[in-house]
Design a protein around this motif. Structure first.
Motif, short mmCIF file in Angstrom:
data_model
loop_
_atom_site.label_atom_id
_atom_site.label_comp_id
_atom_site.label_asym_id
_atom_site.label_seq_id
_atom_site.Cartn_x
_atom_site.Cartn_y
_atom_site.Cartn_z
N GLU A 206 0.85 -1.18 0.00
CA GLU A 206 0.00 0.00 0.00
C GLU A 206 0.89 1.24 0.00
OE1 GLU A 206 -3.97 -0.16 2.23
OE2 GLU A 206 -2.62 -1.34 3.49
N ASN A 207 0.60 2.16 -0.93
CA ASN A 207 1.32 3.42 -0.98
C ASN A 207 2.84 3.18 -1.06
OD1 ASN A 207 1.75 6.18 -1.01
ND2 ASN A 207 1.52 6.41 1.21
N LEU A 208 3.25 2.54 -2.13
CA LEU A 208 4.67 2.19 -2.32
C LEU A 208 5.54 3.42 -2.19
CD1 LEU A 208 6.83 0.08 -3.24
CD2 LEU A 208 6.37 0.87 -5.58
N THR A 209 6.60 3.31 -1.39
CA THR A 209 7.48 4.45 -1.14
C THR A 209 8.71 4.41 -2.05
OG1 THR A 209 8.75 3.29 0.56
CG2 THR A 209 6.78 4.48 1.28
N ARG A 210 9.27 5.58 -2.26
CA ARG A 210 10.54 5.65 -2.98
C ARG A 210 11.64 4.93 -2.20
NH1 ARG A 210 7.63 9.94 -4.51
NH2 ARG A 210 7.94 10.83 -6.61
N THR A 211 11.55 4.96 -0.90
CA THR A 211 12.56 4.31 -0.08
C THR A 211 12.57 2.80 -0.30
OG1 THR A 211 12.41 6.05 1.59
CG2 THR A 211 13.40 3.97 2.28
N GLN A 212 11.38 2.19 -0.40
CA GLN A 212 11.36 0.75 -0.65
C GLN A 212 11.95 0.43 -2.02
OE1 GLN A 212 7.61 -1.31 -0.12
NE2 GLN A 212 8.51 -3.30 -0.62
N ILE A 213 11.70 1.28 -2.99
CA ILE A 213 12.29 1.08 -4.32
C ILE A 213 13.82 1.14 -4.23
CG2 ILE A 213 12.48 2.01 -6.66
CD1 ILE A 213 9.58 3.04 -6.31
N ILE A 214 14.34 2.12 -3.48
CA ILE A 214 15.78 2.23 -3.29
C ILE A 214 16.31 1.03 -2.50
CG2 ILE A 214 17.63 3.60 -2.24
CD1 ILE A 214 16.47 4.86 -4.74
N GLN A 215 15.55 0.60 -1.51
CA GLN A 215 15.94 -0.56 -0.71
C GLN A 215 16.09 -1.79 -1.61
OE1 GLN A 215 13.04 -1.45 2.30
NE2 GLN A 215 14.48 -2.53 3.61
N TYR A 216 15.15 -1.96 -2.54
CA TYR A 216 15.25 -3.10 -3.45
C TYR A 216 16.44 -2.93 -4.40
CZ TYR A 216 14.32 -6.69 -6.83
OH TYR A 216 14.47 -7.79 -7.64
N ALA A 217 16.69 -1.70 -4.85
CA ALA A 217 17.86 -1.48 -5.71
C ALA A 217 19.13 -1.94 -5.01
CB ALA A 217 17.95 0.00 -6.08
N GLY A 218 19.23 -1.64 -3.71
CA GLY A 218 20.43 -2.00 -2.97
C GLY A 218 20.63 -3.50 -2.86
N VAL A 219 19.57 -4.25 -2.57
CA VAL A 219 19.74 -5.69 -2.36
C VAL A 219 19.84 -6.44 -3.68
CG1 VAL A 219 18.67 -5.72 -0.09
CG2 VAL A 219 17.25 -6.12 -2.12
N SER A 220 19.21 -5.92 -4.74
CA SER A 220 19.25 -6.62 -6.03
C SER A 220 20.47 -6.23 -6.85
CB SER A 220 17.99 -6.31 -6.84
OG SER A 220 17.97 -4.95 -7.27
N GLY A 221 21.04 -5.07 -6.57
CA GLY A 221 22.18 -4.59 -7.35
C GLY A 221 21.79 -3.83 -8.59
N ASP A 222 20.49 -3.59 -8.80
CA ASP A 222 20.03 -2.86 -9.99
C ASP A 222 19.83 -1.40 -9.62
OD1 ASP A 222 18.87 -1.80 -12.22
OD2 ASP A 222 17.36 -3.37 -12.46
N PHE A 223 20.84 -0.58 -9.91
CA PHE A 223 20.81 0.84 -9.57
C PHE A 223 20.49 1.71 -10.78
CE2 PHE A 223 23.73 -1.25 -6.60
CZ PHE A 223 23.22 -0.84 -5.39
#
Length: 324
Positions: A206-223
């Motif tokens: 719900e209400n996806l945040t930019r922070t969660q998107i950045i968090q996923y970038a960090g763990v997946s390596g896709d920046f």
């Protein structure tokens, strides 16, 4: 995503902490990914990784283009909106179209894998909005130290002839919340309840945040700046804001899927990305049993879909799973 290049991952170590952080970025609180005591008592006998964890191999690909490198120009913003001149793409749009997994066994901490890639299919279609659509596929087999396959991942990229416009939707409150996320332990799909037409729903975010998107970038390596860099996206790429990785959506769908079918039971999991997911979006999944098979290890086939708060289809997919 541009046309796919073959990954170069000679060594991909699976580490307990990385699994925990990856699950956290998906909002997946399943203790099988982090709780040693719980995982040790489970039928799997220990911690395993989420279904889409192989994306983290990006960190170990020396040629991965979506990671800035010290001392080298980066196409995202710094002092200016882009650090390198914009590349010509012929006027079209490049995007991640599909991902398909085939599982041979779960990924576990302590495994050291390598990737054996090959080029797959290449085909074309025509769309009234985008013109010629060119699809290209890379199939990556993840193998252990003895060369035995652990999983296969087929990734499909799409390039359009003409630019496809996207706009930000209305606030995430535009649609009431669907079924709330399940809390483990849950009632799993089994021989008694596994019937064609059985359906479940789940709220992925719900209400996806930019922070969660950045968090996923960090763990997946896709920046990629498309997912991390507001300045690049708005001033160079022409988007209204950053947008989420397609694999973040698929990873969150994987949470709903394993909550429904159980841990370590998936045989296949595939997803087609139909619409971008923006900050503020809410995502709702529907999972339905479409076929069942009898035998010593019955297998069920499921149809999967994800919609946003406007009722728009974000993507659809499938899975096959063992039934207990």
């Amino acid at each position: 995503m541009s046309d796919l290049v073959l990954p170069r991952v000679p060594r991909f170590p699976i580490e307990e902490g990385h699994i925990k952080l990856f699950a956290r970025a998906l909002g997946d609180g399943n203790p099988i990914y982090a709780d040693l005591d719980y995982a040790g008592r489970s039928p799997l006998g220990g911690v395993i990784a989420p279904p889409t964890f192989s994306e983290a191999a990006n960190h170990f690909d020396e040629d991965w283009p979506f990671r800035p490198r010290f001392g080298q120009p980066w196409f995202g913003s710094s002092a200016s909106p882009s650090g390198v001149p914009a590349a010509s793409n012929g006027g079209g749009t490049a995007m991640h179209a599909e991902t398909h997994f085939t599982y041979h066994r779960p990924l576990r901490p302590g495994m050291v894998l390598s990737v054996r890639p090959r080029r797959g299919r290449r085909w074309e279609k025509y769309g009234p909005r985008s013109g010629k659509l060119t699809f290209s596929e890379v199939v990556s087999t993840f193998v252990d130290g003895q060369g035995a396959p652990v999983l296969d991942c087929a990734t499909v990229a799409l390039r359009t002839e003409r630019i496809v416009e996207e706009t930000v939707g209305a606030p995430a409150t535009a649609k009431p919340q669907a079924t709330a996320p399940k809390t483990l332990p849950v009632a799993l799909l089994d021989r008694d309840n596994c019937k064609v037409g059985l359906r479940t729903e789940a709220t992925l975010v719900e209400n996806l945040t930019r922070t969660q998107i950045i968090q996923y970038a960090g763990v997946s390596g896709d920046f990629s700046p498309q997912h991390t860099d507001e300045v690049f996206n708005t001033q160079v790429a022409g988007y209204p804001t950053i947008f989420a990785h397609g694999m973040l959506t698929m990873g969150m769908l994987g949470r709903a899927l394993t909550d429904f079918v159980g841990d370590g039971r998936l045989k296949t999991f595939g997803f087609q990305f139909r619409r971008q997911v923006w900050p503020g979006d809410s995502l709702f999944a529907a999972l339905e049993v479409t076929a069942t098979g009898e035998g010593p290890q019955p297998i069920a086939t499921l149809a999967l879909s994800v919609s946003n708060q406007h009722g728009q289809l974000v993507g659809k997919g499938y899975a096959t799973t063992l039934v207990s």
